[in-house]
Design an enzyme around this catalytic site. Structure first.
Site, PDB file in Angstrom:
ATOM      1  N   SER A 192     -12.293   1.950   5.703  1.00 33.65           N
ATOM      2  CA  SER A 192     -11.838   1.732   7.069  1.00 33.65           C
ATOM      3  C   SER A 192     -11.642   3.054   7.779  1.00 33.65           C
ATOM      4  O   SER A 192     -11.249   4.045   7.178  1.00 33.65           O
ATOM      5  CB  SER A 192     -10.513   0.953   7.076  1.00 33.65           C
ATOM      6  OG  SER A 192      -9.988   0.855   8.384  1.00 33.65           O
ATOM      7  N   LYS A 211      -8.043   2.027   2.187  1.00 33.14           N
ATOM      8  CA  LYS A 211      -8.715   0.735   2.039  1.00 33.14           C
ATOM      9  C   LYS A 211     -10.120   0.936   1.463  1.00 33.14           C
ATOM     10  O   LYS A 211     -10.888   1.783   1.924  1.00 33.14           O
ATOM     11  CB  LYS A 211      -8.807   0.024   3.390  1.00 33.14           C
ATOM     12  CG  LYS A 211      -9.231  -1.449   3.297  1.00 33.14           C
ATOM     13  CD  LYS A 211      -9.061  -2.110   4.664  1.00 33.14           C
ATOM     14  CE  LYS A 211      -9.252  -3.615   4.574  1.00 33.14           C
ATOM     15  NZ  LYS A 211     -10.623  -3.995   4.273  1.00 33.14           N
TER      16      LYS A 211
END
Length: 478
Positions: A319, A325
């Site tokens: 991300s 992430k």
């Protein structure tokens, strides 16, 4: 470019300027102007296949006394240059075009004729010595050359796909052995089911690929039947009677593919259903690959609030806004390749269905999509294996925890306490947030020793009735 940088060529429609040093000619120039569609040129492997077809045709024409030795030698050298990829820059026609592939065929004829003339020390664009139609295309038509070269291209390309599939299948088998002792919860309808091993799941993925490999081999085998010698509509007009018999063995030797002549040349010229079947085997592979990737993404979901039963290799940050992430990018890209293949399948079946009378004129878009599917699936299998499957790690503790709290194990109790009782206590365990095993012991329906045996998750991953196998063996021993 200035006018001096061009040469003037003529055809049945008139005159046109062609770049002075280009090995293609006026008909190719017309196709460039008529079909500025995708910006994508003829596939390099298709160019190679066309060179092989033209080389075989030249040899067959020589052996049937329709081409002299001097011209043959120059043409063969030119064909070898095409096959080696040395002249790819001159194959400039768009992959999607009108004319059933005539532009590609004439592009090939003109390049070989001009290259042969160049080798003979003659001027480009002057076809008095070696002519694109009278010599390079003698005994042929676009309607047998183009589909034959397309079939050869498919057979070359599919070899790489089959190799990648075999490697992927072996990688999945390796993981099935590695994960043989990892017991996890099976799921049906995305709801808790009964235990299964992670190894069993990966073995099932490998088994599906065995079927895919077999299907692809069978479907593509049919592409070895070619319609060379059919000429325009399959009647063989303007092809020497001995030409076809001479040509097919030569082409087989050049390509190292055991080609055969179509039994019915008219059928082989007007119908393209073998390509539909071939691609359907790729579509089916896409279904299996995409389903597998859906499973991988689900099993890896989390890491805190999902299944998180497996850990996929971290290939890139996931991300631009959420730090830390990691996304399942490799299964995602394979999913997308499969979606593209499904769309290609629709294009191919529409192109095949839309043929009329003695010819299907939509082979250019058919081949574009078929070649793309083969190559994209090859690359998808390679990245799935190298960048995902080989690096998957089982989250054994998470798998064990989910099995422990699951109510799916109630299934194993049914043969011992009855379906109704098993269902009753499963619902109670869910409502009261208790473990099923505790409620069964409290109810006194079965001894602890027996319950431990029945609810052994490993036993539930094998055929038979947990808790009765040992009893059955004792009986057999007596």
């Amino acid at each position: 470019m200035e006018e001096k940088d061009y040469r003037l060529e003529r055809d049945s429609l008139g005159e046109k300027l062609v770049p002075k040093d280009a090995l293609y000619g006026i008909q190719t120039q017309r196709s460039k102007e008529n079909f500025p569609i995708t910006g994508l040129r003829t596939h390099p492997m298709m160019v190679r296949s066309l060179g092989m077809v033209k080389k075989a045709c030249a040899l067959a024409n020589y052996r049937t006394n329709h081409l002299d030795k001097e011209r043959l030698d120059y043409i063969l050298q030119a064909c070898d240059d095409v096959i080696a990829g040395k002249l790819n820059e001159y194959f400039v026609t768009d992959v999607i075009q009108g004319g059933a592939g005539t532009s590609v065929n004439m592009n090939t004829n003109e390049v070989i004729a001009n290259r042969a003339a160049q080798l003979a020390g003659r001027e480009l664009g002057k076809y008095d010595y070696i002519h694109p139609n009278d010599h390079i295309n003698f005994g042929q038509s676009t309607n047998d050359v183009f589909p034959t070269a397309g079939k050869i291209t498919c057979l070359f390309l599919v070899d790489e796909l089959l190799n990648e599939l075999q490697l992927l299948q072996e990688a999945l088998l390796d993981k099935s052995l590695e994960f043989n002792d990892v017991i996890k919860l099976g799921r049906t309808h995305l709801q808790d089911a009964v235990p299964i091993t992670l190894g069993q799941e990966f073995h099932a993925y490998a088994t599906s690929l065995v079927r895919d490999i077999r299907r692809i081999k069978i479907a593509f085998q049919n592409l070895k039947s070619v319609n060379m010698g059919a000429t325009a509509v399959g009647t063989g007009l303007n092809a020497d009677e001995n030409y076809r018999r001479t040509l097919i063995p030569i082409l087989s030797e050049i390509t190292d593919i055991d080609l055969t002549s179509a039994r019915d040349l008219i059928d082989g010229t007007r119908n393209v259903d073998p390509f539909v079947w071939a691609h359907s085997s790729l579509k089916t592979l896409g279904v299996n690959l995409s389903k597998m990737c859906n499973d991988l993404r689900l099993m890896a979901s989390g890491p805190k609030t999902g299944f998180y039963e497996i850990i996929l290799p971290a290939r890139q940050p996931g991300s631009s806004i959420m730090p830390g992430k990691i996304n399942p990018v490799i299964p995602e890209v394979v999913n997308q390749v499969c979606f593209q293949v499904f769309g290609n399948d629709v294009t191919i079946l529409k192109a095949a269905e839309a043929g009329q009378m003695e010819l299907n004129v939509f082979e250019p878009v058919l081949f574009f999509n078929l070649f793309q599917s083969i190559e994209a699936l090859s690359h998808a299998c390679a990245t799935l294996r190298c960048n995902c499957i080989m690096g998957i790690v089982a989250n054994k503790e998470r798998c064990a925890d989910l099995v422990d709290i699951s109510l799916g194990t109630a299934t194993a109790l049914a043969p011992h306490i009855g379906y109704a009782n098993a269902s009753k206590y499963a619902k109670q365990a869910l409502a009261e947030n208790k473990k099923l095993k505790e409620l069964i012991l409290e109810a006194g329906l079965i001894s602890k020793e027996k319950l431990d045996e029945v609810l052994n998750a490993r036993e539930m991953t094998r055929p038979g009735i947990p808790g009765m196998r040992r009893h059955k063996r004792k009986k057999e021993d007596k």
